[in-house]
Scaffold this active site. Structure first.
Site, PDB file in Angstrom:
ATOM      1  N   THR A  11       0.754  12.175  12.960  1.00  0.00           N
ATOM      2  CA  THR A  11      -0.346  12.117  11.984  1.00  0.00           C
ATOM      3  C   THR A  11      -1.081  10.783  12.060  1.00  0.00           C
ATOM      4  OG1 THR A  11       0.983  13.529  10.569  1.00  0.00           O
ATOM      5  CG2 THR A  11      -0.868  12.432   9.526  1.00  0.00           C
ATOM      6  N   VAL A  12      -0.346   9.689  11.971  1.00  0.00           N
ATOM      7  CA  VAL A  12      -1.024   8.383  11.942  1.00  0.00           C
ATOM      8  C   VAL A  12      -1.560   8.014  13.326  1.00  0.00           C
ATOM      9  CG1 VAL A  12      -0.804   5.940  11.334  1.00  0.00           C
ATOM     10  CG2 VAL A  12       0.443   7.647  10.012  1.00  0.00           C
ATOM     11  N   LYS A 100       7.034   1.392   7.933  1.00  0.00           N
ATOM     12  CA  LYS A 100       7.602   0.530   6.864  1.00  0.00           C
ATOM     13  C   LYS A 100       9.118   0.342   7.008  1.00  0.00           C
ATOM     14  CE  LYS A 100       7.953   4.287   3.649  1.00  0.00           C
ATOM     15  NZ  LYS A 100       6.915   5.244   3.960  1.00  0.00           N
ATOM     16  N   GLU A 124      -0.250  -4.053   8.196  1.00  0.00           N
ATOM     17  CA  GLU A 124      -1.038  -3.755   6.991  1.00  0.00           C
ATOM     18  C   GLU A 124      -0.766  -2.340   6.467  1.00  0.00           C
ATOM     19  OE1 GLU A 124      -3.623  -5.788   5.112  1.00  0.00           O
ATOM     20  OE2 GLU A 124      -2.661  -4.208   3.978  1.00  0.00           O
ATOM     21  N   GLY A 129      -0.660   2.305   2.403  1.00  0.00           N
ATOM     22  CA  GLY A 129      -1.522   3.064   3.330  1.00  0.00           C
ATOM     23  C   GLY A 129      -2.790   2.309   3.688  1.00  0.00           C
ATOM     24  N   ILE A 131      -4.822   0.697   1.762  1.00  0.00           N
ATOM     25  CA  ILE A 131      -5.214  -0.402   0.862  1.00  0.00           C
ATOM     26  C   ILE A 131      -4.954  -1.742   1.546  1.00  0.00           C
ATOM     27  CG2 ILE A 131      -4.830  -1.487  -1.394  1.00  0.00           C
ATOM     28  CD1 ILE A 131      -3.517   1.133  -2.316  1.00  0.00           C
ATOM     29  N   GLY A 182       2.462  20.764  -0.468  1.00  0.00           N
ATOM     30  CA  GLY A 182       2.597  19.772   0.603  1.00  0.00           C
ATOM     31  C   GLY A 182       2.412  18.339   0.132  1.00  0.00           C
ATOM     32  N   ASP A 196      11.433   4.759  -1.381  1.00  0.00           N
ATOM     33  CA  ASP A 196      10.212   4.445  -0.625  1.00  0.00           C
ATOM     34  C   ASP A 196       9.490   3.253  -1.268  1.00  0.00           C
ATOM     35  OD1 ASP A 196       7.922   5.354   1.284  1.00  0.00           O
ATOM     36  OD2 ASP A 196       6.978   5.288  -0.687  1.00  0.00           O
ATOM     37  N   LYS A 200       8.843  -0.782   0.079  1.00  0.00           N
ATOM     38  CA  LYS A 200       7.516  -1.412   0.082  1.00  0.00           C
ATOM     39  C   LYS A 200       7.510  -2.700  -0.739  1.00  0.00           C
ATOM     40  CE  LYS A 200       5.207   3.036   0.858  1.00  0.00           C
ATOM     41  NZ  LYS A 200       4.721   4.239   0.175  1.00  0.00           N
TER      42      LYS A 200
HETATM   43  N1  HSE Z   1       5.918   9.330   0.743  1.00  0.00           N
HETATM   44  C1  HSE Z   1       4.996   8.247   0.623  1.00  0.00           C
HETATM   45  C2  HSE Z   1       4.235   8.393  -0.691  1.00  0.00           C
HETATM   46  C3  HSE Z   1       4.054   8.227   1.794  1.00  0.00           C
HETATM   47  O1  HSE Z   1       4.380   9.426  -1.368  1.00  0.00           O
HETATM   48  O2  HSE Z   1       3.529   7.487  -1.085  1.00  0.00           O
HETATM   49  C4  HSE Z   1       3.498   6.896   2.118  1.00  0.00           C
HETATM   50  O3  HSE Z   1       4.454   5.926   2.439  1.00  0.00           O
END
Ligand code: HSE
Length: 400
Positions: A11-12, A100, A124, A129, A131, A182, A196, A200
């Site tokens: 995707t990225v 990450k 970055e 994402g 930002i 999704g 997650d 971060k």
């Molecule tokens: N699973 C993460 C979120 C995706 O929901 O923000 C981006 O790291």
């Protein structure tokens, strides 16, 4: 002409290919040079995709090509991304990543390798994402003592909490719907348990204070215990509930945590809805600055990777300095942090409640067999002691 390679056409990675090709002219104008994707590395074949022309399956083709000066690592996961990144940096190729997990675990080490080889390791896209937050933190706020960072760093949980608030729905119902659409992973643990967001805030805290923060040292609480009833109570305060990832530097101590917070409408993060992310950074001179945008998604994340590519392209043959030492940043236990608490107990005996928790502000009960209230300010350990003595707490959410 500056030649770039992309590791991973998921995707990225496919987003990076698209951003570089679609915005080719704009990038050329701003950079004063042309960017060209010479290779894309992936194990798979992509028939009838424009990537076919530049697709390779062997990483050595890229690592041994002296023409390639910048690599976008968009593979994700720790291995083999770690080995490929290390080898690229050792060969003097700058690496820009959205990974990450790798940044959180090996950021300090990879920056050191980049410095030794006069190239850069930039990330970055690893937090928030699309930002811009890493560059502002390292560059625009380099003159600041960072006193606090408060972020909504996970789009999935912000989406779930927004829907729970707006629809008066329960956690399980909204999660199920988010999975069907999704917006949430089939295995949502990393998001809903706060891991997650924890990774971060570990990255941001490491950058704010220049030493390594271990994700495992961060107190992490997710949103699975938040219910419809909690929202009914906090609505009475004109407030909402958000999953905050926070780090604070106060009186010489460092704290970092991920947990749901009751957030008043005066807080600018109150207005951050659905899958959006935002980060509020408080510096000792500038005071509050805030960064908002899409925390995930193909093109937003890819855009941040390409921003790093442009930065590397402007500094070819040089190291872009990021201070993140391998030495550990000692975090203090959150037990000594002071705040007010929103509490629900399975009791309607107000005198007994005040006997257990001290003077409290009662809210209108949303069910006949319980009470909801806000305590006065106290430390986490004082709260824990009182809650244990009461023995009937249904839920507790910290007040921001
Ligand atoms: N699973 C993460 C979120 C995706 O929901 O923000 C981006 O790291």
């Amino acid at each position: 002409m500056i030649k770039v390679a992309i590791f991973g056409y998921g995707t990225v990675g496919s987003g990076v290919f698209e951003v570089i090709n679609k915005n080719h002219e704009t990038i050329q104008k701003k950079l004063g040079n042309e960017l060209e994707v010479k290779y894309v590395l992936d194990l798979r074949d992509f028939e009838n995709d424009p990537v076919e022309k530049v697709l390779v399956h062997d990483v050595d083709v890229i690592l041994n090509d002296p023409e390639v000066s910048i690599i976008c690592e968009t593979m994700g996961g720790e291995r083999p991304a770690y080995d490929f990144t290390k080898r690229a940096l050792e060969n003097g190729k700058s690496v820009c990543t959205s990974n990450k997990e790798l940044v959180e675990k090996h950021g300090a080490e990879l920056i050191k390798i980049a410095e030794a080889n006069q190239c850069s390791y930039l990330f970055e896209a690893s937090v928030g994402g699309g930002i811009p937050i890493i560059r502002p933190l390292c560059t625009s706020l380099a003159q600041e003592e960072i006193e606090s960072i408060t972020g909504i760093l996970n789009g999935t949980t912000n989406y779930i909490l927004t829907k729970m608030e707006m629809e008066g729905a329960d956690f399980d119902t909204v999660l199920k719907r988010a999975q069907e659409k999704g917006y949430a992973e089939r295995n949502p643990e990393a998001d809903i348990c706060g891991y997650d967001a924890g990774r971060k805030i570990a990255i941001l805290t490491s950058l704010a204070y220049g030493k390594n923060v271990d994700f495992a040292d961060i107190y992490t609480e997710g949103i699975t215990a938040i219910s419809k009833a909690d929202f009914e109570y906090v609505k009475q305060l004109g407030a909402t509930i958000k999953l905050f990832a926070k780090s604070v530097h106060k009186d010489g101590k460092y704290y970092a945590m991920v947990a749901p917070f009751v957030v008043s409408s005066e807080n600018p993060l109150y207005a951050v809805k659905n899958v959006f992310n935002a980060i509020l950074v408080h510096g000792n001179m500038v005071a509050d600055t805030m960064y908002y945008g899409k925390g995930a998604g193909k093109l937003a994340t890819a855009s941040a990777v390409v921003a790093d590519v442009v930065d590397c392209a402007k500094h070819l043959g040089k190291h872009i300095r990021i201070v993140w030492e391998e030495e550990k940043l000692e975090l203090s236990q959150i037990d000594s942090a002071s705040r007010r608490f929103f509490v629900r107990v399975a009791s309607t005996d107000k005198a007994e409640i005040e006997n257990n928790f001290g003077k409290v502000e009662f809210l209108e009960s949303v069910s006949a067999d319980e009470c909801g209230f806000i305590t006065e300010e106290m430390t986490e350990s004082e709260y824990k002691e009182k809650a244990a003595k009461a023995g009937n707490v249904i839920n507790m959410i910290r007040m921001d």
